[in-house]
Scaffold this motif. Structure first.
Motif, PDB file in Angstrom:
ATOM      1  N   THR A 178      -0.414   0.566   6.258  1.00 37.19           N
ATOM      2  CA  THR A 178       0.036  -0.618   5.436  1.00 37.19           C
ATOM      3  C   THR A 178       1.461  -0.997   5.553  1.00 37.19           C
ATOM      4  OG1 THR A 178      -1.671  -0.127   3.818  1.00 37.19           O
ATOM      5  CG2 THR A 178       0.162  -1.692   3.097  1.00 37.19           C
ATOM      6  N   ARG A 191      -5.023  -0.141 -11.584  1.00 42.73           N
ATOM      7  CA  ARG A 191      -6.369  -0.130 -10.776  1.00 42.73           C
ATOM      8  C   ARG A 191      -6.100   0.983  -9.669  1.00 42.73           C
ATOM      9  NH1 ARG A 191      -7.753  -2.885  -5.976  1.00 42.73           N
ATOM     10  NH2 ARG A 191      -6.036  -4.437  -6.292  1.00 42.73           N
ATOM     11  N   GLY A 244      -6.060   2.995  -6.327  1.00 50.77           N
ATOM     12  CA  GLY A 244      -6.081   2.562  -4.831  1.00 50.77           C
ATOM     13  C   GLY A 244      -5.473   1.224  -4.508  1.00 50.77           C
ATOM     14  N   ARG A 245      -4.779   0.714  -5.319  1.00 45.45           N
ATOM     15  CA  ARG A 245      -3.877  -0.534  -5.052  1.00 45.45           C
ATOM     16  C   ARG A 245      -2.318  -0.021  -4.666  1.00 45.45           C
ATOM     17  NH1 ARG A 245      -0.355  -3.673  -8.006  1.00 45.45           N
ATOM     18  NH2 ARG A 245      -0.868  -2.669 -10.047  1.00 45.45           N
ATOM     19  N   ASP A 246      -1.939  -0.277  -3.715  1.00 44.75           N
ATOM     20  CA  ASP A 246      -0.673  -0.066  -3.217  1.00 44.75           C
ATOM     21  C   ASP A 246       0.323  -0.774  -4.132  1.00 44.75           C
ATOM     22  OD1 ASP A 246      -1.593   0.866  -0.698  1.00 44.75           O
ATOM     23  OD2 ASP A 246      -1.757  -1.032   0.207  1.00 44.75           O
ATOM     24  N   ARG A 247       1.409   0.162  -4.316  1.00 44.75           N
ATOM     25  CA  ARG A 247       2.485  -0.359  -5.420  1.00 44.75           C
ATOM     26  C   ARG A 247       4.010  -0.348  -4.594  1.00 44.75           C
ATOM     27  NH1 ARG A 247      -1.840   0.785  -7.844  1.00 44.75           N
ATOM     28  NH2 ARG A 247      -1.952   0.851 -10.007  1.00 44.75           N
TER      29      ARG A 247
END
Length: 218
Positions: A38, A152, A154-157
């Protein structure tokens, strides 16, 4: 006084964060991600102008190298308990010529709360070298409040504005919501470089502190 070698490392990491914010419109740099690819691929338009090479260290860690903004950033696995050793390896390979061991008053720090990363199933966290006093203040203040929370899985931060304070060497904002001189200095330093009014940055900090202080009922 911080030895010049380590000060240069911190200055370079800070410049990289600011450059990513400045160049990637409306995007704050990633702080924790599920897939290390990512940080190579997103945000798409930014990476088209500033391509990233990912260099593996061999212990599951990766170095994000962005030549166009002269950035070298270490990412470690969330379950890596020897991250200080990984950072030492990173320095030896990507910043050779150092004086030796990292001084005890400098902390190798996760730029996203490690426990939250575990909770949200995020596998990699961005690292940085941070003076001990700011890091300790964040650990006892904002980060302590944000260790648990909703979100949530699995959501990139991204690195939020309060974590920017720490990354740039400023102490945690008071959890009672007051505005300190350090916060004003941070906003005055960062705002003009990324095209955001200092007052807006201070409001973002206030909003994040309010969220951190919120405790949902059982």
């Amino acid at each position: 006084m911080t030895p010049p070698y380590f000060q240069q490392i911190m200055d370079g990491e800070r410049r990289a964060i600011i450059a990513e914010m400045t160049a990637a419109t409306a995007h704050q740099p990633f702080g924790a991600v599920v897939d290390i690819a990512t940080v190579r691929d997103k945000p798409t338009l930014f990476r088209a102008r500033h391509p990233v090479n990912l260099e593996a260290l061999g212990d599951g860690s990766f170095v994000q190298v962005t030549p166009t903004i002269e950035a070298k950033v270490l990412w470690v696995r969330t379950d890596n308990d020897k991250y200080r050793e990984s950072y030492g390896q990173f320095l030896a390979l990507f910043h050779p010529g150092g004086p030796g061991a990292i001084p005890s008053d400098l902390h190798v720090d996760h730029l996203y709360n490690r426990e939250r990363a575990r909770t949200f199933a995020l596998n990699y966290i961005r690292m940085g070298l941070v003076p001990g006093s700011p890091n300790t203040s964040h650990g006892a203040g904002y980060e302590k409040k944000r260790t648990h929370g909703v979100g949530r899985v699995g959501r990139d931060r991204s690195i939020d504005t309060v974590m920017m304070l720490k990354a740039l060497g400023f102490r945690s904002p008071p959890m009672r919501g007051t505005v300190t001189g350090e916060m004003r200095a941070f906003a005055a330093l960062l705002g003009p470089q990324i095209g955001i009014e200092p007052g807006q940055l201070l409001q973002e900090i206030a909003n994040l502190v309010e969220v951190a202080n919120f405790e949902p009922s059982d």
